[in-house]
Design a protein around this motif. Structure first.
Motif, PDB file in Angstrom:
ATOM      1  N   ARG A 163      12.603 -64.570   9.713  1.00 49.60           N
ATOM      2  CA  ARG A 163      14.225 -64.385   9.747  1.00 49.60           C
ATOM      3  C   ARG A 163      14.517 -63.663  11.062  1.00 49.60           C
ATOM      4  O   ARG A 163      15.719 -64.182  11.702  1.00 49.60           O
ATOM      5  CB  ARG A 163      14.474 -63.384   8.518  1.00 49.60           C
TER       6      ARG A 163
ATOM      7  N   GLU B 123      28.660 -63.533  11.389  1.00 44.20           N
ATOM      8  CA  GLU B 123      28.413 -64.863  10.939  1.00 44.20           C
ATOM      9  C   GLU B 123      26.942 -65.061  10.890  1.00 44.20           C
ATOM     10  O   GLU B 123      26.263 -66.235  10.405  1.00 44.20           O
ATOM     11  CB  GLU B 123      29.226 -65.943  11.788  1.00 44.20           C
TER      12      GLU B 123
ATOM     13  N   ASP C  39      24.125 -63.796   9.618  1.00 45.38           N
ATOM     14  CA  ASP C  39      23.408 -63.831   8.353  1.00 45.38           C
ATOM     15  C   ASP C  39      23.658 -65.059   7.605  1.00 45.38           C
ATOM     16  O   ASP C  39      22.710 -65.587   6.997  1.00 45.38           O
ATOM     17  CB  ASP C  39      23.561 -62.534   7.344  1.00 45.38           C
ATOM     18  N   ASP C  40      24.914 -65.514   7.621  1.00 48.35           N
ATOM     19  CA  ASP C  40      25.281 -66.823   6.874  1.00 48.35           C
ATOM     20  C   ASP C  40      24.293 -67.953   7.590  1.00 48.35           C
ATOM     21  O   ASP C  40      24.127 -68.783   6.930  1.00 48.35           O
ATOM     22  CB  ASP C  40      26.707 -67.154   6.831  1.00 48.35           C
ATOM     23  N   HIS C  41      24.258 -67.943   8.896  1.00 51.32           N
ATOM     24  CA  HIS C  41      23.638 -69.095   9.457  1.00 51.32           C
ATOM     25  C   HIS C  41      22.324 -68.867   9.389  1.00 51.32           C
ATOM     26  O   HIS C  41      21.560 -70.010   9.144  1.00 51.32           O
ATOM     27  CB  HIS C  41      24.087 -69.181  10.884  1.00 51.32           C
TER      28      HIS C  41
ATOM     29  N   GLN D 109      20.801 -67.577   6.677  1.00 50.69           N
ATOM     30  CA  GLN D 109      20.797 -68.434   5.408  1.00 50.69           C
ATOM     31  C   GLN D 109      20.750 -69.903   5.235  1.00 50.69           C
ATOM     32  O   GLN D 109      19.879 -70.345   4.653  1.00 50.69           O
ATOM     33  CB  GLN D 109      21.689 -67.794   4.443  1.00 50.69           C
ATOM     34  N   SER D 110      21.399 -70.505   5.995  1.00 48.57           N
ATOM     35  CA  SER D 110      21.527 -71.972   6.165  1.00 48.57           C
ATOM     36  C   SER D 110      20.339 -72.576   6.568  1.00 48.57           C
ATOM     37  O   SER D 110      19.756 -73.555   6.043  1.00 48.57           O
ATOM     38  CB  SER D 110      22.693 -72.368   6.939  1.00 48.57           C
ATOM     39  N   VAL D 111      19.919 -71.883   7.752  1.00 49.37           N
ATOM     40  CA  VAL D 111      18.478 -72.394   8.196  1.00 49.37           C
ATOM     41  C   VAL D 111      17.418 -72.093   7.173  1.00 49.37           C
ATOM     42  O   VAL D 111      16.672 -73.036   7.053  1.00 49.37           O
ATOM     43  CB  VAL D 111      18.281 -71.541   9.462  1.00 49.37           C
TER      44      VAL D 111
ATOM     45  N   VAL E  76      17.492 -72.323   4.023  1.00 45.84           N
ATOM     46  CA  VAL E  76      17.654 -73.306   2.937  1.00 45.84           C
ATOM     47  C   VAL E  76      17.131 -74.545   3.415  1.00 45.84           C
ATOM     48  O   VAL E  76      16.303 -75.431   2.739  1.00 45.84           O
ATOM     49  CB  VAL E  76      19.094 -73.457   2.658  1.00 45.84           C
ATOM     50  N   ILE E  77      17.656 -75.010   4.854  1.00 44.42           N
ATOM     51  CA  ILE E  77      17.164 -76.247   5.384  1.00 44.42           C
ATOM     52  C   ILE E  77      15.279 -75.983   5.572  1.00 44.42           C
ATOM     53  O   ILE E  77      14.952 -77.273   4.929  1.00 44.42           O
ATOM     54  CB  ILE E  77      17.790 -76.781   6.828  1.00 44.42           C
TER      55      ILE E  77
ATOM     56  N   GLN F 164      13.993 -77.040   2.211  1.00 47.56           N
ATOM     57  CA  GLN F 164      14.054 -78.425   1.732  1.00 47.56           C
ATOM     58  C   GLN F 164      13.140 -78.975   2.343  1.00 47.56           C
ATOM     59  O   GLN F 164      12.402 -79.936   2.068  1.00 47.56           O
ATOM     60  CB  GLN F 164      15.534 -78.720   1.964  1.00 47.56           C
TER      61      GLN F 164
END
Length: 80
Positions: free
Chosen positions: A30, A46, A48-50, A52-54, A56-57, A60
């Motif tokens: 992180r 912004e 922390d939001d990005h 989190q998106s990374v 999630v990717i 996946q």
């Protein structure tokens, strides 16, 4: 950030539901992800939001990821 890739951790998180390993992955990677995003000029509120998106990717994509240190560092893949 000259840390070595934790190959055993990368192998363990291929199991998307191994919560303990994912928590360890997040703890280790992180700060690196946040630093990359910060260096891209993203506003601080912004980041922390990005991150989190990374993550999630990663959740996946990593089950099918084959780490080969001879092809490049894991952190390079992560930063892309």
């Amino acid at each position: 950030m000259g840390q070595k890739t934790r190959q055993t951790l990368i192998q363990r998180i291929k199991n998307q539901y191994d919560e303990k390993s994912w928590m360890e992955f997040i703890e280790v990677y992180r700060p690196y992800i946040a630093a990359i995003i910060r260096n891209m000029g993203v506003p601080e509120d912004e980041i922390d939001d990005h991150v989190q998106s990374v993550l999630v990717i990663c959740w996946q994509k990593l089950p099918s990821f084959d780490y080969d240190p001879f092809k490049g560092k894991f952190r390079y893949w992560l930063s892309r």
